[in-house]
Design a protein around this motif. Structure first.
Motif, PDB file in Angstrom:
ATOM      1  N   GLY A 427       2.118 -13.810   3.173  1.00 53.84           N
ATOM      2  CA  GLY A 427       1.080 -12.683   3.361  1.00 53.84           C
ATOM      3  C   GLY A 427       0.321 -12.518   2.724  1.00 53.84           C
ATOM      4  O   GLY A 427      -0.749 -12.638   1.534  1.00 53.84           O
ATOM      5  N   ASP A 428      -0.838 -11.185   3.855  1.00 55.77           N
ATOM      6  CA  ASP A 428      -1.785 -10.545   2.828  1.00 55.77           C
ATOM      7  C   ASP A 428      -2.064  -9.684   1.974  1.00 55.77           C
ATOM      8  O   ASP A 428      -1.926  -9.837   1.109  1.00 55.77           O
ATOM      9  CB  ASP A 428      -3.413  -9.867   4.216  1.00 55.77           C
ATOM     10  CG  ASP A 428      -2.461  -8.825   4.657  1.00 55.77           C
ATOM     11  OD1 ASP A 428      -1.028  -8.983   4.418  1.00 55.77           O
ATOM     12  OD2 ASP A 428      -3.168  -8.492   5.138  1.00 55.77           O
ATOM     13  N   GLY A 429      -0.788  -9.454   1.491  1.00 56.40           N
ATOM     14  CA  GLY A 429      -0.727  -8.728  -0.073  1.00 56.40           C
ATOM     15  C   GLY A 429      -0.097  -9.795  -0.806  1.00 56.40           C
ATOM     16  O   GLY A 429      -0.606  -9.605  -2.156  1.00 56.40           O
ATOM     17  N   SER A 430       1.418 -10.473  -0.256  1.00 55.12           N
ATOM     18  CA  SER A 430       1.985 -11.206  -0.958  1.00 55.12           C
ATOM     19  C   SER A 430       0.593 -12.425  -1.507  1.00 55.12           C
ATOM     20  O   SER A 430       0.741 -12.824  -3.582  1.00 55.12           O
ATOM     21  CB  SER A 430       3.230 -12.578  -0.532  1.00 55.12           C
ATOM     22  OG  SER A 430       4.029 -11.605  -0.472  1.00 55.12           O
ATOM     23  N   ILE A 452      -2.541 -18.224   5.514  1.00 58.85           N
ATOM     24  CA  ILE A 452      -2.749 -16.508   5.103  1.00 58.85           C
ATOM     25  C   ILE A 452      -2.283 -15.671   6.300  1.00 58.85           C
ATOM     26  O   ILE A 452      -3.155 -15.378   7.447  1.00 58.85           O
ATOM     27  CB  ILE A 452      -3.775 -15.743   4.311  1.00 58.85           C
ATOM     28  CG1 ILE A 452      -4.352 -16.496   3.646  1.00 58.85           C
ATOM     29  CG2 ILE A 452      -3.785 -14.180   4.321  1.00 58.85           C
ATOM     30  CD1 ILE A 452      -2.992 -16.138   2.510  1.00 58.85           C
ATOM     31  N   LEU A 453      -1.216 -14.883   6.232  1.00 59.35           N
ATOM     32  CA  LEU A 453      -0.680 -13.691   7.583  1.00 59.35           C
ATOM     33  C   LEU A 453      -0.823 -12.448   7.578  1.00 59.35           C
ATOM     34  O   LEU A 453      -0.809 -11.851   6.900  1.00 59.35           O
ATOM     35  CB  LEU A 453       0.355 -13.685   7.726  1.00 59.35           C
ATOM     36  CG  LEU A 453       0.997 -14.817   9.242  1.00 59.35           C
ATOM     37  CD1 LEU A 453       1.472 -16.786   7.639  1.00 59.35           C
ATOM     38  CD2 LEU A 453       2.406 -14.947   9.329  1.00 59.35           C
ATOM     39  N   LYS A 454      -2.945 -12.339   8.012  1.00 61.99           N
ATOM     40  CA  LYS A 454      -3.257 -11.385   7.796  1.00 61.99           C
ATOM     41  C   LYS A 454      -3.368  -9.725   8.585  1.00 61.99           C
ATOM     42  O   LYS A 454      -3.357 -10.006   9.428  1.00 61.99           O
ATOM     43  CB  LYS A 454      -4.790 -11.161   7.456  1.00 61.99           C
ATOM     44  CG  LYS A 454      -5.777 -10.044   7.325  1.00 61.99           C
ATOM     45  CD  LYS A 454      -6.703 -10.781   6.496  1.00 61.99           C
ATOM     46  CE  LYS A 454      -7.945  -9.628   7.464  1.00 61.99           C
ATOM     47  NZ  LYS A 454      -9.737  -9.983   6.781  1.00 61.99           N
ATOM     48  N   ASN A 455      -1.997  -8.914   7.833  1.00 59.75           N
ATOM     49  CA  ASN A 455      -1.970  -7.674   8.824  1.00 59.75           C
ATOM     50  C   ASN A 455      -2.208  -6.209   8.489  1.00 59.75           C
ATOM     51  O   ASN A 455      -1.680  -5.598   9.445  1.00 59.75           O
ATOM     52  CB  ASN A 455      -0.473  -7.481   9.781  1.00 59.75           C
ATOM     53  CG  ASN A 455       0.838  -7.530   7.916  1.00 59.75           C
ATOM     54  OD1 ASN A 455      -0.049  -7.048   6.846  1.00 59.75           O
ATOM     55  ND2 ASN A 455       2.010  -7.879   8.404  1.00 59.75           N
ATOM     56  N   GLY A 456      -2.726  -6.364   6.839  1.00 63.55           N
ATOM     57  CA  GLY A 456      -3.523  -5.573   7.055  1.00 63.55           C
ATOM     58  C   GLY A 456      -2.623  -4.646   6.431  1.00 63.55           C
ATOM     59  O   GLY A 456      -2.846  -3.426   5.519  1.00 63.55           O
ATOM     60  N   THR A 457      -1.176  -5.136   5.816  1.00 64.18           N
ATOM     61  CA  THR A 457      -0.512  -4.285   4.931  1.00 64.18           C
ATOM     62  C   THR A 457       0.539  -4.318   4.819  1.00 64.18           C
ATOM     63  O   THR A 457       0.862  -5.825   4.593  1.00 64.18           O
ATOM     64  CB  THR A 457       0.246  -3.226   6.378  1.00 64.18           C
ATOM     65  OG1 THR A 457       0.747  -1.648   6.316  1.00 64.18           O
ATOM     66  CG2 THR A 457       1.727  -4.681   7.569  1.00 64.18           C
ATOM     67  N   TYR A 458       0.927  -3.839   4.033  1.00 63.78           N
ATOM     68  CA  TYR A 458       2.699  -4.276   3.355  1.00 63.78           C
ATOM     69  C   TYR A 458       4.140  -4.243   4.056  1.00 63.78           C
ATOM     70  O   TYR A 458       4.784  -3.155   4.486  1.00 63.78           O
ATOM     71  CB  TYR A 458       2.750  -3.129   1.666  1.00 63.78           C
ATOM     72  CG  TYR A 458       2.463  -4.221   0.880  1.00 63.78           C
ATOM     73  CD1 TYR A 458       1.634  -5.170   0.529  1.00 63.78           C
ATOM     74  CD2 TYR A 458       1.597  -2.520   0.087  1.00 63.78           C
ATOM     75  CE1 TYR A 458       1.180  -5.339  -0.727  1.00 63.78           C
ATOM     76  CE2 TYR A 458       1.575  -3.151  -1.392  1.00 63.78           C
ATOM     77  CZ  TYR A 458       0.603  -4.496  -1.529  1.00 63.78           C
ATOM     78  OH  TYR A 458      -0.110  -4.885  -2.823  1.00 63.78           O
TER      79      TYR A 458
HETATM   80 CA    CA Z   1       1.133  -8.235   5.364  1.00 67.40          CA
END
Ligand code: CA
Ligand code: TZD
Length: 528
Positions: A427-430, A452-458
């Protein structure tokens, strides 16, 4: 003269610990200087990444791994991801440099105060040798402690002036030491389990990470087929111990009391193999067991047996137990299970790639024996729905949910298993907690592919905030991170895509390159 250092390297060699994952400081220099040629030092730029790389290496190789960290500060940096190693039972031998023995009491700069306490309660054992002459024996004890069941991380702090001291001749005995564990279930205990399984109307298996880790994967398939039972992975399982497209497979159990009890409803016998009972996460209370259900647990970890709130537990070697159960139960007592339905059709991708579509495409694009290291917390249902894992050792997940594991662990796993492609799904957070491992992959040319799975959020936290009815919570989003720039900054090839077609092209090109690569994918938001 044979030094403490000479004997220690010899000892590490006899245990196959010739790869050192580390980040150095002044206290470690006397140990590292002039490292023997058959040893390899793998530099990580942050100790969290160092430890997680070692963990991935150990889990993928099946043996212990050696970590060398700097004093208290470097060791402390590794603590977050070490929480995972405890629950994945990873045999990590963590060495840290202590200040000069005669000065530690003054708490000079870089002295580790109370080294035995520093990593407690995460480590199985920790020590600082009482004198230089005892250093090789303590390190030997550490290795044996980490690798005997139940396996787990250990910690040793060594004053740096100890390494040059003369080793007593008798330390040579350490090089020939071995320890072996033989605690298998007794014949009576096994017979009790076999009878319970044969007599059950509807048994179900719950498999934990220890089944895969101990090499019992194929025997677990034999057991399920002989029983005609369904199979679940234990909640929060850090490994996948069963082929996910086998007709018996039902997925990963949810992580709440209510969720587990509902999922297992209708079974009169629940046999949990190689897992705690249970690793709950989401607090959703309810009955621990449905009325009339009996729960039997077999685990190699006595603590997992004793702390369970229900059930009857047997403590013994998992591989041996699964093999003997598969041989012992009466086959054909229950009708064969119907085949699984086809994979669900993934949700539409509109402008961003839906995670279900991403995982469905990866299933087709990646080699069948790919090792998946996952740390993408809001896409777990999508992953289990779309994935086709059919080999042992195909999946790693942070066992305690401590982020910063996935990206570096994938680098370590790829180093351990060059013959299998490792793909990290992050994830883009992790990604940010272990991002520096990209540099290690690039420098050591370790051909791991990081998606990287970039969804912009946790995403998982947004979902949890809804469940808790928490209202508006600050700090939930991570916009404006360009992972291609970060990756290039660390020396790695990188691409950004936002359509399934572009992803397929980027993934094929990464696979064909034989080089480490990062693919950032703009993904849609979804729920765990
Ligand atoms: Ca994310
Ligand atoms: N810090 C650490 C070291 N571990 C954690 N588990 C968290 C913070 C809390 N946390 C979670 O438990 S999930 C999560 C956080 C921050 C969100 C991860 O976001 P992601 O994945 O982008 O990696 P999703 O798919 O968007 O959830």
């Amino acid at each position: 003269m044979t030094t403490v250092r000479d004997v220690t390297y010899e000892l590490l060699r006899t245990h196959g610990l010739t790869t050192v994952f580390g980040n150095p400081g002044s206290n470690e220099l006397p140990f590292l200087a002039g490292m023997p040629e058959d040893f390899r030092y793998v530099l990580g730029l942050h100790e969290g990444a160092v430890l997680a790389m070692a963990d991935g290496y150990s889990q993928a190789s099946g043996g212990p791994a050696l970590v060398n960290l700097h004093a208290a500060a470097g060791t402390g940096n590794a603590m977050g991801v070490l929480t995972n190693s405890v629950y994945s039972h990873t045999p990590l031998v963590v060495l840290a440099g202590q200040q000069v023995r005669s000065t530690v009491g003054q708490e000079v700069v870089l002295s580790i105060v109370e080294p035995e306490a520093l990593l407690r309660p995460l480590v199985k054992w920790s020590a600082e040798p009482a004198c230089a002459e005892d250093v090789p024996r303590v390190i030997s004890q550490a290795i044996h402690t980490a690798t005997l069941p139940a396996q787990g991380p250990v910690f040793v702090a060594v004053p740096y002036d100890d390494w040059a001291r003369e080793a007593p001749e008798e330390t040579a005995h350490l090089l020939r030491r071995r320890t072996a564990a033989g605690a298998c279930l007794s014949g009576d205990q096994l017979a009790e389990l076999v009878t319970a399984l044969d007599e059950a109307a509807s048994p179900v298996l719950v498999l934990g990470p220890e089944v895969d880790a101990s090499g019992a994967y194929e025997d677990a398939v034999r057991l399920a087929e002989a029983l005609g039972s369904t199979v679940w992975l234990s909640p929060f399982s850090s490994r996948c111990s069963f082929p996910t497209r086998h007709r018996a497979f039902r997925g990963q159990l949810p992580s709440s009391v209510k969720g587990v009890t509902e999922a297992l409803a209708g079974h009169d016998l629940i046999l949990v193999l190689g897992a705690p009972v249970f690793r709950y996460h989401q607090f959703e209370p309810g009955p621990y067991l449905a009325p009339g259900a009996r729960l039997l647990q077999v685990t190699g970890d006595a603590a997992e047996a004793t702390r369970a709130p229900m059930g009857e537990a047997f403590v013994g070697a998992i591989h041996d137990t699964v093999t003997r159960l598969a041989d012992g139960v009466t086959p054909g007592l229950r009708p064969p299970l119907p085949p699984l339905p086809d994979f669900p059709v993934p949700a539409e991708s509109n402008g961003r790639v839906h995670p279900e579509r991403l995982f469905a495409d990866l299933r087709a694009l990646a080699p069948a024996d790919t090792v998946w290291v996952s740390e993408t917390t809001s896409t777990t249902s999508a992953f289990w729905a779309q994935t086709d894992l059919r080999e042992p050792g195909s999946y790693l997940w942070p066992a305690a949910g401590g982020l910063g594991f996935g990206l570096p662990a994938a680098v370590g796993a790829q180093l351990a298993r060059p013959e299998r492609q490792v793909v990290a799904l992050i994830g883009d957070g992790s990604a940010n907690y272990g991002i520096t491992a990209l540099w290690t992959a690039a420098q050591y040319d370790i051909p791991v592919i990081t998606v990287i799975l970039k969804n912009g959020t946790y995403g998982a936290l947004r979902w949890f905030a809804e469940i808790l009815d928490a209202g508006e919570v600050p700090g939930m989003d991570v916009p404006d991170i360009d992972f291609t720039l970060l990756a290039r900054g660390y020396g790695m090839n990188a691409t950004s895509v936002s359509t399934p077609e572009d992803f397929a092209a980027a993934f094929k090109s990464a696979l064909g390159s034989g080089k480490p690569a990062l693919i950032e994918v703009e993904t849609e938001r979804t729920r765990p």
